[in-house]
Every structure is written in C-alpha cells, then in structure tokens.
Motif scaffolding. Structure first.
Motif, PDB file in Angstrom:
ATOM      1  N   PHE A 157     -49.951  53.150  -0.442  1.00 52.22           N
ATOM      2  CA  PHE A 157     -49.541  52.409   0.397  1.00 52.22           C
ATOM      3  C   PHE A 157     -48.761  52.942   1.821  1.00 52.22           C
ATOM      4  O   PHE A 157     -48.182  52.266   2.712  1.00 52.22           O
ATOM      5  N   LEU A 165     -48.770  54.315   5.290  1.00 52.69           N
ATOM      6  CA  LEU A 165     -49.295  53.662   6.653  1.00 52.69           C
ATOM      7  C   LEU A 165     -50.368  54.455   7.541  1.00 52.69           C
ATOM      8  O   LEU A 165     -49.878  55.723   7.626  1.00 52.69           O
ATOM      9  N   THR A 197     -52.022  50.489   8.759  1.00 50.38           N
ATOM     10  CA  THR A 197     -53.040  50.133   7.781  1.00 50.38           C
ATOM     11  C   THR A 197     -52.531  51.017   6.451  1.00 50.38           C
ATOM     12  O   THR A 197     -52.440  51.936   6.490  1.00 50.38           O
ATOM     13  N   HIS A 198     -53.191  50.187   5.465  1.00 51.44           N
ATOM     14  CA  HIS A 198     -53.097  50.662   4.075  1.00 51.44           C
ATOM     15  C   HIS A 198     -53.839  52.012   3.989  1.00 51.44           C
ATOM     16  O   HIS A 198     -55.063  51.864   4.171  1.00 51.44           O
ATOM     17  N   ASN A 205     -48.988  46.528   8.389  1.00 50.32           N
ATOM     18  CA  ASN A 205     -47.474  46.147   8.313  1.00 50.32           C
ATOM     19  C   ASN A 205     -47.429  45.077   9.736  1.00 50.32           C
ATOM     20  O   ASN A 205     -48.629  44.385   9.854  1.00 50.32           O
ATOM     21  N   ASN A 252     -46.247  41.708  -1.382  1.00 49.55           N
ATOM     22  CA  ASN A 252     -45.614  42.925  -1.082  1.00 49.55           C
ATOM     23  C   ASN A 252     -44.252  43.219  -1.823  1.00 49.55           C
ATOM     24  O   ASN A 252     -43.989  42.444  -2.820  1.00 49.55           O
ATOM     25  N   THR A 275     -43.734  49.341   0.196  1.00 50.87           N
ATOM     26  CA  THR A 275     -44.774  47.812   0.212  1.00 50.87           C
ATOM     27  C   THR A 275     -43.877  47.007   1.036  1.00 50.87           C
ATOM     28  O   THR A 275     -44.617  46.126   1.224  1.00 50.87           O
ATOM     29  N   TYR A 309     -45.069  45.593   4.433  1.00 45.77           N
ATOM     30  CA  TYR A 309     -46.503  44.773   4.305  1.00 45.77           C
ATOM     31  C   TYR A 309     -46.309  43.570   4.508  1.00 45.77           C
ATOM     32  O   TYR A 309     -45.231  42.876   4.077  1.00 45.77           O
TER      33      TYR A 309
END
Length: 289
Positions: free
Chosen positions: A46, A48, A69-70, A164, A195, A209, A212
C-alpha cells in the motif's frame, strides 16, 4: 483480440484479455484477480506511487495536489517485462491494442462502440487504474488514445482501494469532464474493498491504508435486501470484518447476490439493474463528496 499470461505462474502474475462484442457494441478489457503468493505480495503493498501515473505536471489537473496510487497494483501495470517481447509497459500495450481496434477494425471503427474495463479483487484494482489512465490521456487529447471513445467505464467487483484523496480528486475531475465512469460492486461484509486496515492484519502490509479512499458509484450488495447505490461510500476494514469475510469476497457469493441465477423479473434489484450508468451516477449524488 489480445491476451497475455506470459509472465503468469501458479503463484500469480498479471493476466488480462481484451474482447470485442459485436452484438452489444463494446470492447472489454478484463483483468484476473489474485490466485497466489505473487499476487498477494502485490496486494499488500500500500505504499503510494506518486510518479507512474503522474509523470509530468500535465498529468495533474488539480493544482497543488499530490496524487498517489497503490504501489503493488501500479507496478503490475507499469512493469515493462509484462508488456511482452516488444518491451512496452503492460499498460501501454493494452491501450495501444484497444486504440488500434477502434481505429482499424472495420466492425468497430466509427460505429459508436463503448469501452469497458473490468475485474474482480486485484483485477478490479487494475481496472480502476487502467480506466483512469486512459481517461487521463483522453482529457489531454493524447495521440495514443485518439480513437478511443470520449468516456471510459470501469465496472469492478470487490475492488480494493487504489489511491489517496488527491488521486480521487483527479478521478473526479475526469468524471466531471465526462471522460470517466466507475461502477464499483461490493458485497456487504467483504473486507477487501476497505481502507484503514487494523492490527493484527495491518502488520502484514506495507504502507498506510488510512490515506486511501474509493472512487465512483458503489453498488453495495446484501444477501437479503435490495442493494444500495452511493457515491464512493468507502468502508473501513473494521466495519466489514466478520465471520464470513472470506466467503463474502468469493466470486460465487457475488454471483449469488447479484442474482445471475435468477430470472430478471424475480430479481429484487431489477429496477436498479435496468438503469444506465448515467442514471446510476445521478441516483448516487454529486461528484464532490
């Protein structure tokens, strides 16, 4: 028209297929979900990634934001080896293939075909990111998506969170411009599309997490009641965790709750299923909450 499992093993790996439906007039990109340790290692990352989908200032539409993004999912799409022998990133190969179909396939070109991207679980996360990138390029009038339709639609099942709050703002910008739609189907009691994952489960993850959030219109499925339509509707892990959490994530449970084994006339969600994507967006609310 295209399929790639070249780098997949029994432990997982990115697998996708692209198909054309001449009757329904759509092209669909389908991603496989998690099957083994390779996928699970991607699922748990997770951290970013602020660069891969936002390589230049022109890729960010909302000033002052830092969309991320993940990392696990993004790496799957951006890994060059997964693009095949030509060395392209998987994301670039998929977009190029679809764009060529809209340009050159005589059964598709100029005939108002739609583009859908779909997947379950990991596949849903990948579908979200690919649809976003295609819409982002479309909004920039990029040559690589010249022949794609103006609007790209993701239809995902049990999709994890993939970005996010600033990613969501970019997502909403594309929704407002009419370039992007996302119908996100989730089961009540499925902890994957959540999340803020709590200990001890969070100990196995990389990154935070709680930063997110979900995107698009959520169709929340219940076992014994009509589904709920909402916009974003991000759930916390704690709110969805329970004794049936694994079962509620399985495709078989999704199929049962959706009602694919029932006649449409008898389905409790018939009226909702008959709505168009635009009607569902209108029912869910505005793009700013």
């Amino acid at each position: 028209i295209d399929y790639n499992d070249e780098f997949s093993t029994k432990q997982g790996g990115l697998v996708y297929g692209i198909g054309v439906n001449l009757t329904r007039k759509w092209i669909t990109v389908v991603f496989r979900g998690s099957i083994g340790i390779t996928d699970f290692l991607a699922d748990r990352d997770f951290r970013l990634d602020h660069k891969s989908l936002f390589e230049s200032e022109d890729d960010i539409f909302i000033p002052g934001g830092k969309p991320g993004t993940h990392k696990g999912f993004t790496t799957y799409l951006m890994d060059e080896k997964k693009g095949g022998q030509d060395g392209r990133k998987c994301l670039d190969r998929i977009i190029a293939c679809v764009n060529e179909e809209f340009k050159s396939n005589p059964d598709v070109a100029g005939k108002d075909f739609n583009l859908y991207v779909t997947g379950h679980s990991l596949g849903g996360g990948l579908a979200n990111l690919l649809a976003f990138k295609a819409a982002q390029l479309k909004a920039k009038d990029d040559e690589s998506v010249k022949y794609l339709p103006k609007k790209i639609t993701a239809l995902t099942f049990a999709s994890p969170v993939v970005g996010n709050e600033d990613y969501n703002k970019e997502f909403q910008y594309l929704e407002k411009k009419g370039n992007l739609r996302h119908i996100r189907v989730a089961n009540e009691g499925d902890a994957v599309p959540t999340n803020d994952i709590i200990p001890p489960f969070s100990f196995f993850l990389k990154g935070r997490t709680d930063v997110y959030t979900q995107n698009g219109v959520n169709l929340l499925l219940y076992s014994d009641a009509e589904l709920e339509v909402g916009y974003r509707a991000t759930k916390t892990f704690a709110s969805q965790f329970g004794p049936s959490v694994l079962t509620n994530h399985f495709l078989a449970t999704y199929s049962k709750r959706i009602g694919v084994d029932l006649e449409l006339e008898a389905n409790k969600n018939k009226k909702i299923y008959e709505q168009t994507v635009e009607e569902l967006y209108k029912a869910a609310g505005d793009f700013t909450n």
